[in-house]
Each structure stands twice: as C-alpha cells, then as structure tokens.
Scaffold this motif. Structure first.
Motif, PDB file in Angstrom:
ATOM      1  N   SER A   3      21.848   9.089  15.756  1.00 39.76           N
ATOM      2  CA  SER A   3      21.804   7.650  15.400  1.00 39.76           C
ATOM      3  C   SER A   3      21.994   6.774  16.462  1.00 39.76           C
ATOM      4  N   VAL A   4      22.637   7.297  17.672  1.00 37.15           N
ATOM      5  CA  VAL A   4      22.793   6.379  18.938  1.00 37.15           C
ATOM      6  C   VAL A   4      21.134   6.162  19.643  1.00 37.15           C
ATOM      7  N   GLU A   5      20.296   7.344  19.621  1.00 29.36           N
ATOM      8  CA  GLU A   5      18.948   7.121  19.994  1.00 29.36           C
ATOM      9  C   GLU A   5      18.547   6.229  19.429  1.00 29.36           C
ATOM     10  N   GLY A   6      18.350   6.373  18.095  1.00 30.83           N
ATOM     11  CA  GLY A   6      17.589   5.709  17.058  1.00 30.83           C
ATOM     12  C   GLY A   6      17.845   4.130  17.418  1.00 30.83           C
ATOM     13  N   PHE A   7      19.308   3.919  17.575  1.00 29.75           N
ATOM     14  CA  PHE A   7      19.553   2.396  17.696  1.00 29.75           C
ATOM     15  C   PHE A   7      19.170   1.862  19.288  1.00 29.75           C
ATOM     16  N   ARG A   8      19.267   2.783  20.153  1.00 29.13           N
ATOM     17  CA  ARG A   8      18.580   2.645  21.402  1.00 29.13           C
ATOM     18  C   ARG A   8      17.362   2.263  21.346  1.00 29.13           C
ATOM     19  N   THR A   9      16.222   3.032  20.674  1.00 28.28           N
ATOM     20  CA  THR A   9      14.898   2.713  20.403  1.00 28.28           C
ATOM     21  C   THR A   9      14.680   1.423  19.686  1.00 28.28           C
ATOM     22  N   ALA A  10      15.485   0.920  18.726  1.00 23.96           N
ATOM     23  CA  ALA A  10      15.366  -0.260  18.050  1.00 23.96           C
ATOM     24  C   ALA A  10      15.716  -1.278  18.796  1.00 23.96           C
ATOM     25  N   MET A  49      18.598 -14.330  18.891  1.00 19.86           N
ATOM     26  CA  MET A  49      19.059 -12.904  19.147  1.00 19.86           C
ATOM     27  C   MET A  49      19.958 -12.896  17.828  1.00 19.86           C
ATOM     28  N   ALA A  50      20.739 -14.203  17.738  1.00 19.85           N
ATOM     29  CA  ALA A  50      21.628 -14.211  16.716  1.00 19.85           C
ATOM     30  C   ALA A  50      21.026 -14.067  15.235  1.00 19.85           C
ATOM     31  N   ALA A  51      19.952 -14.702  15.218  1.00 21.21           N
ATOM     32  CA  ALA A  51      19.155 -14.768  13.876  1.00 21.21           C
ATOM     33  C   ALA A  51      18.619 -13.479  13.581  1.00 21.21           C
ATOM     34  N   HIS A  52      18.501 -12.514  14.500  1.00 17.01           N
ATOM     35  CA  HIS A  52      17.898 -11.211  14.234  1.00 17.01           C
ATOM     36  C   HIS A  52      18.940 -10.170  14.368  1.00 17.01           C
ATOM     37  N   GLY A  53      20.340 -10.603  14.211  1.00 19.61           N
ATOM     38  CA  GLY A  53      21.460  -9.641  14.152  1.00 19.61           C
ATOM     39  C   GLY A  53      21.696  -8.957  15.651  1.00 19.61           C
ATOM     40  N   TRP A  54      21.537  -9.525  16.773  1.00 21.58           N
ATOM     41  CA  TRP A  54      21.895  -8.910  17.913  1.00 21.58           C
ATOM     42  C   TRP A  54      23.013  -9.387  18.780  1.00 21.58           C
ATOM     43  N   CYS A  56      27.330 -10.152  18.688  1.00 23.95           N
ATOM     44  CA  CYS A  56      28.708  -9.666  18.040  1.00 23.95           C
ATOM     45  C   CYS A  56      28.477  -8.182  17.509  1.00 23.95           C
ATOM     46  N   LEU A  57      27.709  -7.289  18.229  1.00 25.18           N
ATOM     47  CA  LEU A  57      27.454  -6.032  17.604  1.00 25.18           C
ATOM     48  C   LEU A  57      28.779  -5.105  17.307  1.00 25.18           C
ATOM     49  N   GLY A  58      29.875  -5.517  18.110  1.00 25.56           N
ATOM     50  CA  GLY A  58      30.920  -4.499  17.809  1.00 25.56           C
ATOM     51  C   GLY A  58      31.889  -5.215  16.945  1.00 25.56           C
ATOM     52  N   TRP A  59      31.652  -6.317  16.586  1.00 25.28           N
ATOM     53  CA  TRP A  59      32.514  -6.990  15.309  1.00 25.28           C
ATOM     54  C   TRP A  59      32.178  -6.227  13.915  1.00 25.28           C
ATOM     55  N   PRO A  60      33.536  -6.148  13.364  1.00 23.12           N
ATOM     56  CA  PRO A  60      33.120  -5.505  12.089  1.00 23.12           C
ATOM     57  C   PRO A  60      32.043  -6.199  10.958  1.00 23.12           C
ATOM     58  N   GLU A  61      31.522  -5.484  10.190  1.00 22.21           N
ATOM     59  CA  GLU A  61      30.415  -5.960   9.398  1.00 22.21           C
ATOM     60  C   GLU A  61      31.192  -7.368   8.471  1.00 22.21           C
ATOM     61  N   GLU A  62      32.167  -7.222   8.072  1.00 22.72           N
ATOM     62  CA  GLU A  62      32.720  -8.388   7.122  1.00 22.72           C
ATOM     63  C   GLU A  62      32.798  -9.626   7.861  1.00 22.72           C
ATOM     64  N   TYR A  63      32.678  -9.421   9.428  1.00 21.84           N
ATOM     65  CA  TYR A  63      32.668 -10.953  10.125  1.00 21.84           C
ATOM     66  C   TYR A  63      31.371 -11.174  10.715  1.00 21.84           C
ATOM     67  N   GLY A  64      30.291 -10.424  10.317  1.00 22.33           N
ATOM     68  CA  GLY A  64      28.922 -10.752  10.644  1.00 22.33           C
ATOM     69  C   GLY A  64      28.432  -9.814  11.764  1.00 22.33           C
ATOM     70  N   GLY A  65      29.180  -9.042  12.121  1.00 20.37           N
ATOM     71  CA  GLY A  65      28.762  -7.977  13.120  1.00 20.37           C
ATOM     72  C   GLY A  65      28.335  -6.803  12.576  1.00 20.37           C
ATOM     73  N   ARG A  66      27.649  -5.731  13.506  1.00 23.49           N
ATOM     74  CA  ARG A  66      27.195  -4.615  13.168  1.00 23.49           C
ATOM     75  C   ARG A  66      28.100  -3.319  12.942  1.00 23.49           C
ATOM     76  N   GLY A  67      29.403  -3.497  13.382  1.00 22.36           N
ATOM     77  CA  GLY A  67      30.369  -2.355  13.371  1.00 22.36           C
ATOM     78  C   GLY A  67      29.927  -1.364  14.227  1.00 22.36           C
ATOM     79  N   ALA A  68      29.008  -2.001  15.407  1.00 26.76           N
ATOM     80  CA  ALA A  68      28.657  -0.905  16.329  1.00 26.76           C
ATOM     81  C   ALA A  68      29.735  -0.230  16.992  1.00 26.76           C
ATOM     82  N   GLU A  71      29.433   3.789  21.982  1.00 30.00           N
ATOM     83  CA  GLU A  71      28.154   4.360  22.417  1.00 30.00           C
ATOM     84  C   GLU A  71      26.760   3.512  21.937  1.00 30.00           C
ATOM     85  N   GLU A  72      26.886   2.917  21.092  1.00 25.93           N
ATOM     86  CA  GLU A  72      25.961   2.090  20.662  1.00 25.93           C
ATOM     87  C   GLU A  72      25.926   0.531  21.343  1.00 25.93           C
ATOM     88  N   GLN A  73      27.117   0.171  21.755  1.00 25.70           N
ATOM     89  CA  GLN A  73      27.083  -1.082  22.428  1.00 25.70           C
ATOM     90  C   GLN A  73      26.756  -0.618  23.909  1.00 25.70           C
TER      91      GLN A  73
END
Length: 377
Positions: A3-10, A49-54, A56-68, A71-73
């Motif tokens: 999943s981390v490598e897939g995230f990295r590729t994206a 970047m914000a408009a495409h979800g990139w 606040c990656l480490g923020w919880p999803e409930e606050y608009g982050g990705r919950g990354a 390792e993903e960060q």
C-alpha cells in the motif's frame, strides 16, 4: 505492490503531471532564505494541491486529511523532493497549529480554523519568541487581559516566521496577573489584519526577511480563541513544539535531500569529489540524512530530532563552502548570494530557532535520561 508503494507511485505520477505542465516554472523555488521567491505562485500551487487532496496528509479523515501513516508521509515528502517541487508555504498551519487543534481544540475551533488551513486560504505564524525570551519561553512577557468577551494583547514577539504574509498568529501570552514562569500563560489565536498589530521585517545575513518582529498594542481576539483553558498555555505550547520538532521535520527533509543531491552534483562537476576528505564528508552527510529519515519513521524524541537535524543542516552549509572552494568567499554584487552562500549563512540559525541546542540537550538530559535539573540562578 504494498500500500505504501502504491501511494508513492500515485504521488510521483501526480507531481510529474502537474510539474511538467502549468507549474513547471516553480521547480526548486523557495525554501529557507528564499521564501520571497515566487511566493504568490507557490501559494497558488499549494491551493492546487489542496484541491486534489495532497495537503494535511497525516490529519484524520474527519478533519479533511487522508489519515496517512508515517510511512506514507515519508514517501510523499521523498517524492516531493525528487520532483524538485516548490517549497511549501503552509507548513506552520498544516504541521503545527492544525495538529494542536485536532488534539486540544474545541469543536468550534476545529470547525472554524481547520478547513481554511487545509484549503490554504488562511496562513498562520507562530508568536512564541520575544526579546529576552527566545528558547526560554517561561520568560514570556506579552500580556493579554479579558475585556468583556475579548482578549486584549500588549507586547512584542520576534523571529516570527512569515508574519508578513499570515492572516493569523497563535500567540503565547501571560494572562495570569502577577504570574511567573510556566504558570499563567495562555495560547491565543489572534487575527493579524487589525489595528494594534504591526509587523516589522528583520533583514537577515542573507538580505531576505522571512523573520519579523510583531508588536501588539491593544490587539484583540475573541475570548473563545484560547486553546485549552486560560492559564494552560504552557502545556499547549509544548504540544505544538512536539509537532514542530517531530513529524513536521519530514517536511524539512524535502529541502535537505534536494540540497545534498545538488551539492554532490556540484562536487562531481568541479572536481571536489576527487578529494578523499570531501568525499568522506559527503558520504557522512548522506548517512546522516538517512539516519534522520529513520528517526522520523520510528518517532524519535522531538528534542533529539531537532538537535539532530539542525546540526546536520548547519554542517551541510559548512561543507558546501568547502566544496565550492575559494569561489565561496566572493559575490558578484552586494547581497547577490548564490544558493550555497545563502545556505551557509541561513543555516547558522538552525541550532538557535525553535529551541536552541543548549535547551534541547537540557530537555534530553532531564526528561529522557532522568538526570538532575540544571541549577537555576
């Protein structure tokens, strides 16, 4: 593929597409000592970047982050560096205040302040240091008093990064009458665009002015804009410093890796790499950066992390002067510094701001190793 490598590729694919297109001119722009470079354009980039979800990656999803995950960060920041993407403009809001509000803010504060941080429509600065109270925040003298439903601030902050472009400042102020030391401090959220707030740029050795002096003379903020309880400011400030010296250093490493790779390229081109002593120092710099990365992954103590990266970066600035040789001692015109001269001069501050090395060593000794506290005069 993990999943981390897939995230990295994206991440890699998205950055390549955008930075080969309309934002191509921003590659390599900005960073410490260079925050003036294409600032408005970098702000537009970060909002994109914000408009495409990139953001606040480490923020919880409930606050608009990705919950990354961590390792993903790390993967994001590494790919960001490899893409030579422009330096970020929203670090203080996204990496420092945002996590503090998520951990300690009220529901109303989260609803009001987190969305504009995520969308990069409000920028923040940090009002901690003062003349005579830099690393020793217990000496803060800026005061705030309640006047009905409003806090009224009077005092002076210094070394306030990016205050001249910020809409808000989180301020550590003394609200307890007659209080001293850690007691009686409060953590206030203060609008910058108002009467009673004056921002004075501080010209640095590099000739630029990322840092500022901020004067509060009857400045006001609503009584609800205190994070934690009044008088609980020391705990809130330490929480923010934990984020500043911890996970947020992943963002610092974006620039560090870019600088090291460019310095190795220069050493190869000008022949300095043929000197075994310089080659050894470059190898040590590379291994030191890998150690910083590993520390970020395993969650190194925040004070130890700050001590490590600040000395690594200062040493890189010194090494750059060695690689450049005699050319490092001259400029084409007054203040016309090249990137390596700017790095050398600006990185001298790394071991001072955000908590001096002496303070970090004391914290590690007392809180991590359990040694006796340093005697107070």
């Amino acid at each position: 593929m993990s999943s981390v490598e897939g995230f990295r590729t994206a991440v890699r694919d998205w950055l390549r597409d955008r930075l080969d297109g309309e934002f191509a001119a921003l590659r390599g722009c900005g960073g410490p000592g260079r925050e003036h470079e294409a600032f408005d354009e970098r702000l537009t980039w970060e909002r994109h970047m914000a408009a495409h979800g990139w953001t606040c990656l480490g923020w919880p999803e409930e606050y608009g982050g990705r919950g990354a995950s961590i390792e993903e960060q790390v993967a994001f920041h590494e790919e960001y560096a490899l893409a030579d993407a422009p330096a970020r403009v929203n670090h203080i809001g996204e990496q420092l205040l945002g996590p503090t509000l998520i951990a300690h803010g009220t529901a109303e504060q989260k609803a009001r302040f987190l969305p504009p941080i995520r969308s990069v429509t409000e920028l923040w600065c940090q009002g901690y240091s003062e003349p005579g109270a830099g690393s020793d925040l217990a000496g803060v003298r800026t005061r705030a008093a309640l006047d009905g439903d409003t806090w009224v601030l009077n005092g002076r902050k210094t070394w306030t990064s990016l205050a001249h472009v910020s809409q808000w400042c989180f301020v550590l102020a003394r609200t307890g009458p007659g209080s001293r030391g850690h007691a009686g401090l409060s953590y206030l959220l203060v609008p910058m665009d108002q009467p009673g707030v004056e921002v004075r740029p501080i010209t640095q050795l590099t000739g630029t002015s990322e840092f500022n002096e901020v004067l509060f003379d009857g400045a006001r903020t609503h009584s609800s804009h205190v994070v934690g309880a009044p008088g609980d400011g020391w705990r809130m400030a330490m929480a923010t410093l934990g984020f500043e010296r911890g996970v947020s250093t992943l963002g610092h490493q974006v620039g560090f890796r870019r600088e090291l790779e460019a310095l190795i390229t220069l050493a190869r081109r000008n022949g300095a790499l043929g000197d075994p002593l310089i080659r050894d120092r470059l190898v040590r710099a590379w291994s030191g950066l890998e150690a910083l990365r590993a520390g970020a992954l395993r969650g190194t103590d925040p004070s130890a992390a700050k001590l490590s990266w600040s000395h690594w970066h200062r040493d890189l600035g010194e090494l750059a002067m060695v690689v450049c040789g005699a050319a490092a001692t001259v400029t084409g015109a007054p203040r016309a510094l090249d990137r390596w001269q700017r790095l050398f001069l600006f990185s001298r501050a790394d071991t001072v701001y955000a908590g001096s090395s002496e303070i970090q060593r004391n914290i590690i000794a007392e809180r991590v190793l359990g040694l006796p506290k340093e005697p107070r005069p």
